[in-house]
Design a protein around this motif. Sequence first.
Motif, PDB file in Angstrom:
ATOM      1  N   ILE A   1      69.531  87.765  28.540  1.00 51.75           N
ATOM      2  CA  ILE A   1      70.392  87.070  27.575  1.00 51.75           C
ATOM      3  C   ILE A   1      71.624  87.915  27.245  1.00 51.75           C
ATOM      4  O   ILE A   1      72.734  87.392  27.130  1.00 51.75           O
ATOM      5  N   ILE A   2      71.436  89.211  27.098  1.00 52.48           N
ATOM      6  CA  ILE A   2      72.582  90.104  26.841  1.00 52.48           C
ATOM      7  C   ILE A   2      73.552  90.030  28.007  1.00 52.48           C
ATOM      8  O   ILE A   2      74.777  89.955  27.824  1.00 52.48           O
ATOM      9  N   SER A   3      73.012  90.064  29.219  1.00 54.04           N
ATOM     10  CA  SER A   3      73.848  89.993  30.416  1.00 54.04           C
ATOM     11  C   SER A   3      74.627  88.686  30.476  1.00 54.04           C
ATOM     12  O   SER A   3      75.837  88.670  30.728  1.00 54.04           O
ATOM     13  N   VAL A   4      73.938  87.568  30.226  1.00 51.15           N
ATOM     14  CA  VAL A   4      74.590  86.253  30.277  1.00 51.15           C
ATOM     15  C   VAL A   4      75.635  86.125  29.162  1.00 51.15           C
ATOM     16  O   VAL A   4      76.724  85.584  29.374  1.00 51.15           O
ATOM     17  N   PHE A   5      75.304  86.634  27.968  1.00 52.95           N
ATOM     18  CA  PHE A   5      76.251  86.584  26.855  1.00 52.95           C
ATOM     19  C   PHE A   5      77.530  87.345  27.209  1.00 52.95           C
ATOM     20  O   PHE A   5      78.649  86.869  26.948  1.00 52.95           O
ATOM     21  N   ALA A   6      77.380  88.520  27.813  1.00 50.60           N
ATOM     22  CA  ALA A   6      78.552  89.307  28.210  1.00 50.60           C
ATOM     23  C   ALA A   6      79.373  88.566  29.258  1.00 50.60           C
ATOM     24  O   ALA A   6      80.614  88.569  29.222  1.00 50.60           O
ATOM     25  N   ILE A   7      78.689  87.911  30.205  1.00 53.65           N
ATOM     26  CA  ILE A   7      79.389  87.146  31.251  1.00 53.65           C
ATOM     27  C   ILE A   7      80.216  86.025  30.624  1.00 53.65           C
ATOM     28  O   ILE A   7      81.393  85.824  30.959  1.00 53.65           O
ATOM     29  N   TYR A   8      79.613  85.303  29.698  1.00 54.92           N
ATOM     30  CA  TYR A   8      80.324  84.166  29.105  1.00 54.92           C
ATOM     31  C   TYR A   8      81.315  84.584  28.028  1.00 54.92           C
ATOM     32  O   TYR A   8      82.221  83.808  27.684  1.00 54.92           O
ATOM     33  N   LEU A   9      81.188  85.796  27.517  1.00 55.34           N
ATOM     34  CA  LEU A   9      82.283  86.339  26.703  1.00 55.34           C
ATOM     35  C   LEU A   9      83.544  86.463  27.541  1.00 55.34           C
ATOM     36  O   LEU A   9      84.644  86.139  27.078  1.00 55.34           O
ATOM     37  N   THR A  10      83.390  86.913  28.800  1.00 54.37           N
ATOM     38  CA  THR A  10      84.567  87.032  29.671  1.00 54.37           C
ATOM     39  C   THR A  10      85.175  85.668  29.957  1.00 54.37           C
ATOM     40  O   THR A  10      86.402  85.520  30.022  1.00 54.37           O
ATOM     41  N   ILE A  11      84.326  84.655  30.117  1.00 56.96           N
ATOM     42  CA  ILE A  11      84.835  83.301  30.368  1.00 56.96           C
ATOM     43  C   ILE A  11      85.537  82.760  29.130  1.00 56.96           C
ATOM     44  O   ILE A  11      86.630  82.175  29.212  1.00 56.96           O
TER      45      ILE A  11
ATOM     46  N   MET B   1      65.716  78.602  30.131  1.00 54.35           N
ATOM     47  CA  MET B   1      66.969  77.860  30.236  1.00 54.35           C
ATOM     48  C   MET B   1      67.596  77.635  28.865  1.00 54.35           C
ATOM     49  O   MET B   1      68.822  77.666  28.712  1.00 54.35           O
ATOM     50  N   THR B   2      66.759  77.430  27.854  1.00 54.83           N
ATOM     51  CA  THR B   2      67.266  77.220  26.500  1.00 54.83           C
ATOM     52  C   THR B   2      67.989  78.453  25.984  1.00 54.83           C
ATOM     53  O   THR B   2      69.120  78.368  25.485  1.00 54.83           O
ATOM     54  N   TRP B   3      67.374  79.627  26.122  1.00 52.24           N
ATOM     55  CA  TRP B   3      68.003  80.853  25.620  1.00 52.24           C
ATOM     56  C   TRP B   3      69.212  81.255  26.445  1.00 52.24           C
ATOM     57  O   TRP B   3      70.178  81.811  25.903  1.00 52.24           O
ATOM     58  N   ASN B   4      69.188  80.973  27.743  1.00 51.98           N
ATOM     59  CA  ASN B   4      70.380  81.204  28.555  1.00 51.98           C
ATOM     60  C   ASN B   4      71.535  80.337  28.061  1.00 51.98           C
ATOM     61  O   ASN B   4      72.682  80.787  28.003  1.00 51.98           O
ATOM     62  N   GLY B   5      71.220  79.086  27.728  1.00 51.42           N
ATOM     63  CA  GLY B   5      72.256  78.188  27.217  1.00 51.42           C
ATOM     64  C   GLY B   5      72.850  78.663  25.903  1.00 51.42           C
ATOM     65  O   GLY B   5      74.061  78.562  25.678  1.00 51.42           O
ATOM     66  N   ILE B   6      71.996  79.198  25.023  1.00 54.00           N
ATOM     67  CA  ILE B   6      72.498  79.759  23.771  1.00 54.00           C
ATOM     68  C   ILE B   6      73.485  80.885  24.045  1.00 54.00           C
ATOM     69  O   ILE B   6      74.566  80.957  23.450  1.00 54.00           O
ATOM     70  N   ALA B   7      73.113  81.769  24.961  1.00 52.84           N
ATOM     71  CA  ALA B   7      73.988  82.897  25.304  1.00 52.84           C
ATOM     72  C   ALA B   7      75.308  82.416  25.891  1.00 52.84           C
ATOM     73  O   ALA B   7      76.382  82.964  25.591  1.00 52.84           O
ATOM     74  N   MET B   8      75.247  81.378  26.736  1.00 53.23           N
ATOM     75  CA  MET B   8      76.453  80.864  27.381  1.00 53.23           C
ATOM     76  C   MET B   8      77.434  80.287  26.359  1.00 53.23           C
ATOM     77  O   MET B   8      78.610  80.668  26.313  1.00 53.23           O
ATOM     78  N   TYR B   9      76.945  79.369  25.518  1.00 56.01           N
ATOM     79  CA  TYR B   9      77.838  78.713  24.561  1.00 56.01           C
ATOM     80  C   TYR B   9      78.295  79.671  23.467  1.00 56.01           C
ATOM     81  O   TYR B   9      79.433  79.585  22.993  1.00 56.01           O
ATOM     82  N   ALA B  10      77.411  80.587  23.063  1.00 58.29           N
ATOM     83  CA  ALA B  10      77.823  81.581  22.066  1.00 58.29           C
ATOM     84  C   ALA B  10      78.907  82.494  22.628  1.00 58.29           C
ATOM     85  O   ALA B  10      79.860  82.847  21.926  1.00 58.29           O
ATOM     86  N   GLY B  11      78.771  82.871  23.903  1.00 58.53           N
ATOM     87  CA  GLY B  11      79.778  83.715  24.536  1.00 58.53           C
ATOM     88  C   GLY B  11      81.143  83.053  24.570  1.00 58.53           C
ATOM     89  O   GLY B  11      82.170  83.681  24.259  1.00 58.53           O
ATOM     90  N   ILE B  12      81.173  81.768  24.934  1.00 56.04           N
ATOM     91  CA  ILE B  12      82.442  81.037  24.963  1.00 56.04           C
ATOM     92  C   ILE B  12      83.015  80.898  23.557  1.00 56.04           C
ATOM     93  O   ILE B  12      84.218  81.096  23.336  1.00 56.04           O
ATOM     94  N   ALA B  13      82.135  80.556  22.591  1.00 57.84           N
ATOM     95  CA  ALA B  13      82.594  80.346  21.214  1.00 57.84           C
ATOM     96  C   ALA B  13      83.164  81.615  20.595  1.00 57.84           C
ATOM     97  O   ALA B  13      84.142  81.566  19.843  1.00 57.84           O
TER      98      ALA B  13
END
Length: 410
Positions: free
Chosen positions: A38-48, A167-179
């Motif tokens: 989740i940390i990894s995915v959050f960092a990825i979507y922060l860049t996006i 998949m649920t927690w990955n989605g949280i990380a993705m949308y939180a990163g973008i937001a």
Amino acid sequence: MNTIQTINNTQSNTPPDTFSSARTAAEKTFAQIIIPIIISVFAIYLTIGMTLGSIPGFVKNDLHAGSLIVGIAIGLQSLATLLTRAYAGRITDTKGAKKSNQHGVLLIMAAGVIYVLAAVCSQQVSMALGLVFLARIIHGISESLSITGALTWGIGLVGTSKSGKVMTWNGIAMYAGIAVGAPVAIWMKGAVGISYVFGLIILLSAISWLATIRLNALPVDAAHLRPPFYKVIGLVTGQGLGLAFASIGFACISSFISLLFTEKNWGNSSLAFITFGGFYILTRVFFSSFPDKYGGYKVALVSLCIEAFGQLLIGTASSATMAIVGCSLTGIGFSLMFPSLGVLAIRKVSPQMRGTALSAYSAFFDLSLGLAGPIAGIIAGWYDYEAIYLFGTVSCLLAVMILFFNNKNR
């Protein structure tokens, strides 16, 4: 049969506190595995998110390009992600989920370097634009590889029984990163300059890499016979189409809710975005286990009904409050669609094909977001902005019909 009876007998003689300890250990193991991912995915979507917040202004104001060029610069990443879904799935299944994820993270780092070069060369407009376009393409490929790898990796490590939760927690990380990423980039661009925004993308990619470096890799069955990508798409078409139609409501809110508020003189639309995102995340946090516990089909049907009602409220809203409530319900309904239908999709393939199945399934989401905006724009031109959300309501009902049809023919 004897083995099953032995297990049952053992369980019947096992003290309740032993079961409690086993569940606690299992949850601890799940957390130890999923938190780094989740940390990894959050960092990825922060860049996006950071590029979504900074690229439009950089291209339009610093490079003095028109709106069409801005649109191309933004859209290139999504197009590259869509077109490389099959490649990402193949790499994940044949080389390993860990390698797929790490290759994607390295590409984000490369994209960050190219973004920095574009900022340095901003006085040479043509060169800078070319570098931005190249970085966007690489960023899109990296998203496809890293997220397909992360999802497959997480599910493989914790087991398919918790696939919906992964998949649920990955989605949280993705949308939180973008937001979070978009406003951070806007603030940084004004405070310290665009070069530091792009430089932070390089740092975040390094954080993403380090977060998962100690996790075990999944075994790869190189001898497994793998069908072509188009055949895998055929297997998950029912779930993919359901996701595609369900995603239209999200696309309509993200693209046109601010214009609806402006037309109606309802003031700032930021609360509509906040409530949609807030209820989306809260639903995932509190109900992440529902797809695994109650089944993806049931959860998806309930979610679609909630989303359809939310879209109908926006389309018939007589006040800003009514529209905001509609956005909240849309966030609740849309929140569990990806994991609910994703649970059904990955059960249609062998574990050796899980990455390809997730890529094929995710491609429907990419395609939906790519088509929903233009279609909604045409509807708004013919009618009005309210009609867009009636279109979203009908799309949810079509998704319900697709699920009924597929469940009937299973």
